[in-house]
Structures are given as structure tokens and as C-alpha cells.
Enzyme design. Structure first.
Site, PDB file in Angstrom:
ATOM      1  N   ASP A  53       1.714 -10.496  -1.775  1.00 57.15           N
ATOM      2  CA  ASP A  53       2.351  -9.106  -1.413  1.00 57.15           C
ATOM      3  C   ASP A  53       1.252  -8.085  -2.600  1.00 57.15           C
ATOM      4  O   ASP A  53       1.208  -8.656  -3.902  1.00 57.15           O
ATOM      5  CB  ASP A  53       3.942  -9.241  -2.132  1.00 57.15           C
ATOM      6  N   TYR A  66      16.755   2.749 -12.250  1.00 57.96           N
ATOM      7  CA  TYR A  66      16.945   1.950 -13.335  1.00 57.96           C
ATOM      8  C   TYR A  66      17.716   2.846 -13.969  1.00 57.96           C
ATOM      9  O   TYR A  66      17.754   2.522 -15.409  1.00 57.96           O
ATOM     10  CB  TYR A  66      15.917   1.317 -13.505  1.00 57.96           C
ATOM     11  N   TYR A  92       7.910  -9.351  -8.927  1.00 55.61           N
ATOM     12  CA  TYR A  92       8.404  -8.538  -9.157  1.00 55.61           C
ATOM     13  C   TYR A  92       7.631  -8.732  -7.114  1.00 55.61           C
ATOM     14  O   TYR A  92       7.158  -8.023  -6.931  1.00 55.61           O
ATOM     15  CB  TYR A  92       8.539  -7.411  -9.445  1.00 55.61           C
ATOM     16  N   LYS A 102       2.606   0.992  -1.179  1.00 58.59           N
ATOM     17  CA  LYS A 102       2.384   1.632  -2.265  1.00 58.59           C
ATOM     18  C   LYS A 102       1.276   3.183  -1.683  1.00 58.59           C
ATOM     19  O   LYS A 102       1.501   3.557  -1.081  1.00 58.59           O
ATOM     20  CB  LYS A 102       2.387   0.688  -3.759  1.00 58.59           C
TER      21      LYS A 102
END
Ligand SMILES: *Cc1c(COP(=O)(O)O)cnc(C)c1O
Length: 418
Positions: A240, A16, A143, A269
Site C-alpha cells: 500500500d 473523525y 492504516y 493520495k
């Protein structure tokens, strides 16, 4: 600046970030425990756990050992037509840990890909008998990753992907739950399910904590209500847990706060303790049967599916977590954030302060100057990566009491400088 650091600034994209006019990046020489050793000689406490993954910290003997053991056998083999013990043992361990109704495991190579696979599973589930059910319903501020399917269910405004809105599958959004007002979000969700349930394959949510979409927490009662609505209106529920899994919110998985079970769950993760990229999609037997009802199979198969190194280190990470007092450690971090960050609440520019599990958040009223805050925090001995209006920490569970105190103190000081 070394030659390779200036090469970095000329040629290498960071996440980003501009490749043409890059913000500063800090070179890390090594890392152990909860500390990063910077190339300039500073040792700083890592408050990010490398984007929430490194729950055991760095250079963990048990994880290093698992990797070197595996690398001397084989680093990788394809998973098409072949299998290996690390993948199967990891699948077994995951199925012991997750809610009972989940029975099948798909290994993907990153969180975003896991979300793609979960969405694909949900679409394929309805395809044979009810092909009209092909939309996904979700809440705002979510997200779920950076690939196209995942982007389509990220918050259309705060999800970083508004540029692509015209190119993405059009999904359905309702308000995100907010405090006691969650009932209104649930009512809106019900009204969409009632009128458009025949078009909807699945609801996807981050359980309890919405991460990169704004570090928002919501009531377990909302999640319970969503589970009920999904059953009533015949829609699958995808949770999620990529950010929340493996103890981050104080429970092994955040859905345990609500006592509900998803039809499909995504993990990523912290799955490998921050060592390698690996994700998993878990599904109920009903989902697996539905996917194959039309004589099809799940159409996905990444090159590095179930990479043996990643599976070995994930297995070692889970064993290490389970043999550690992780829940007390996370509780201790929550208490430190609750007590320590509270003094910021009255500070100028602060909109909210909150903590849950090993997550501490200071929400400012205005977007923060990330490079300036980072420099100031590094001078205090702490690494954080704030974004938008949020100065937050998700540290490794193993940081010492002194490191935790340093982290909290640095966050409080930097907020007073804002
Ligand atoms: C980070 C994240 C993802 C994406 O995972 P990647 O491994 O970065 O692709 C998806 N969902 C949630 C909730 C996440 O926090």
C-alpha cells in the site's frame, strides 16, 4: 462567523469529528504555492499537503491547465465498454514508473477502494485452485483506509476502527517491526506463515512508513525479508504505497528502499497532486492470470472509474514531478526536519523525533490537545493537523526555504509549549 460557517457547524460532518459538538474548523478562501489563505485574512504555510496529497502545492498552473483542457472535451464517461486517452496514457506512465513486474492497472476512486480492490484481487487469485487461502496477514500499527475490507487490516487498536472489530473479517496480525528489533517481527511473521500459510491469500503492508497508524518508520531489511517469506510460503505481497508513493520518502516508491517488487501495489493520495480523488491498483501478469484462472473476471467497477478529469490531472502531476528536482527537494526537507526537530528531543513530554524524506515527526508521550496546538500553530503562521501523540508535517515539496524554516520553527516552539 459567516452564515455558511454557522451552517457548517450545525449540519456538516468533518472527518473523525463530532457533528453535534464540533471542534473549530478554519475557513480557507484560496490556496496557492504552499500557502492556505484563511477567510480571516491570514496566510499560513501548509505543513500537511492536504493529507499528504498536494505535493506541488496549490493552484499549480500546469495542473489547472490540464484540467481545463480536459473539461472542455469531456468531464466524464463510463469506463465500462468505453475508453479514453487520459486513462490509457496515465496507465502507461504509471507502468513506466513502478517496478517492472507490475503490468496491469485498475483505476479506483479513492485509496480505501483501491485497498478493497487489491484484497479482492488477492482473494480471487487463489479462489479457483486454493479457496482455503482467504485470510490476509499484516503487521500492527497499519492504516489502509476506512471501508470495511480496509478496516479489517488496519491496526485493531490504533487504526481507529476497534468499534467494528466484531463486524469485520478476522485477519491475522503480527508485531510491527521496530528499529533493530525487526528480526523478531520477521520471525513472528514466518511462524504464522509456516503454520497458517494454507489459509493466507496475501500479506498487506505500507512499505517503510506506517502513516495514519502512528507515523512509524521501519528497516528496508524487514521488507526484503517479508518478500522472501511471501515467496517461500506462496502468499501474495500487496504494498500500500498510497501515502508513500510519488517521492514522499525520498524514493519514487518506498519499496525502492528495499529493492523489492510487490505482486500488487496501491497508489492514491499524491497521484493527482492533490487535485482530485483517484487511486490505482497495479498487478503483475501472474496475478491477472490467477484472477481469471477459473473463468472469472475481477468483480469490481466503480461508477467514476478512470474519471478523465482525474486521469488528466494525474498525468500532468506526474510529468511535473518528473521534470522537477523532486528528489533534491525532498532531501532538503528531510535535512531541515532532521536538524531542526532534533532540538525537541530533550523537551519535556517528547518520546521521539524522526524524519524520513518529506516527513517530520515529533512523537509525544501523551495524546496532544489538537485544537489548542492548531490555534497556536496558526498564530505562528503554520497549518498542521496533529493526531493522537503525534505532531508531524508532510509538506508540499515546493515550499520555499523560508516557509520550511517557519514550519520547523513553529513545530519546535509548539512542542515547548506542550
Ligand atoms: C490515506 C490512506 C488510505 C486511504 O485512502 P483514502 O483515499 O482516504 O480512501 C489507504 N492507505 C494508506 C496507506 C493511506 O495513507
Amino acid at each position: 462567523m459567516t452564515a455558511w460557517e454557522s451552517f457548517d457547524r450545525r449540519h456538516v460532518w468533518h472527518p473523525y469529528a463530532s457533528v453535534l459538538h464540533p471542534d473549530p474548523v478554519y475557513a480557507v478562501r484560496s490556496a496557492h504555492g504552499a500557502r492556505l489563505e484563511l477567510a480571516d485574512g491570514r496566510s499560513v504555510v501548509d505543513g500537511m499537503a492536504s493529507w499528504w496529497c498536494a505535493i506541488h502545492g496549490y493552484n499549480v498552473p500546469e495542473l489547472n491547465e490540464a484540467l481545463s483542457r480536459q473539461i472542455n472535451r469531456m468531464a466524464h464517461v463510463m469506463f465500462g465498454g468505453l475508453t479514453h486517452e487520459p486513462a490509457v496514457r496515465l496507465a502507461g506512465r504509471l507502468l513506466e514508473l513502478v517496478p517492472d513486474s507490475l503490468e496491469h492497472v485498475f483505476f479506483a476512486d479513492s485509496g480505501s477502494v483501491a485497498v478493497e480492490v487489491a484484497l479482492k484481487m488477492a482473494l480471487q487469485f487463489w479462489l479457483p485452485n486454493r479457496p482455503g487461502k482467504h485470510k490476509i496477514l499484516t503487521i500492527r500499527h497499519g492504516y489502509h483506509g476506512d471501508t470495511f475490507g480496509a478496516m479489517s487490516v488496519c491496526d485493531p487498536v490504533t487504526g481507529m476502527h476497534h468499534l467494528f472489530s466484531g463486524m469485520l473479517p478476522q485477519q491475522l496480525f503480527v508485531a510491527a517491526p521496530s528499529g533493530e528489533q525487526w528480526v523478531y517481527a520477521a520471525a513472528e511473521m514466518e511462524s504464522v506463515l509456516r503454520t497458517r500459510g494454507h489459509e493466507i491469500a496475501a500479506v498487506i503492508l505500507e512499505p517503510i512508513v506506517q502513516g495514519a497508524g502512528g507515523m512509524r518508520f521501519y528497516a528496508p531489511a524487514f521488507l526484503r525479508q517479508v518478500r522472501k517469506l511471501c515467496d517461500t510460503y506462496e502468499v501474495l505481497l500487496i504494498l500500500d504505497e498510497i501515502a508513500t508513493g510519488f517521492g514522499r520518502t525520498g524514493k519514487m516508491f518506498a519499496c525502492e528502499h528495499a529493492g523489492i517488487e510487490p505482486d500488487i501495489m496501491c497508489l492514491g493520495k499524491a497521484l493527482t497532486g492533490g487535485y482530485m480523488s483517484l487511486a490505482a491498483v497495479l498487478a503483475s501478469h501472474r496475478v491477472a492470470r490467477g484472477v481469471e484462472a477459473g473463468g472469472q473476471v475481477l468483480m469490481h467497477g466503480p461508477t467514476f472509474m478512470a474519471n478523465p478529469l482525474a486521469c488528466s490531472v494525474a498525468l500532468a502531476s506526474i510529468d511535473l514531478l518528473l521534470s522537477s528536482p523532486w528528489s533534491e527537494r525532498v532531501e532538503r526537507i528531510e535535512q531541515a526536519f532532521r536538524k531542526g526537530l532534533e532540538s525537541c528531543r530533550a523537551a519535556k513530554g517528547v518520546a521521539d523525533v524522526r524524519a524520513l524524506g518529506a516527513i517530520g515527526v515529533i512523537e509525544m508521550k501523551e495524546p496532544v490537545d489538537v485544537p489548542a496546538i492548531q490555534e497556536s500553530l496558526l498564530a505562528k503562521g503554520v497549518w498542521l493537523r496533529p493526531f493522537a501523540r503525534l505532531i508531524y508535517a508532510m509538506p508540499p515539496y515546493i515550499l520555499t526555504d523560508q516557509e520550511l524554516a517557519l514550519l520547523v520553527e513553529a513545530m519546535v516552539e509548539v512542542v515547548h509549549e506542550c
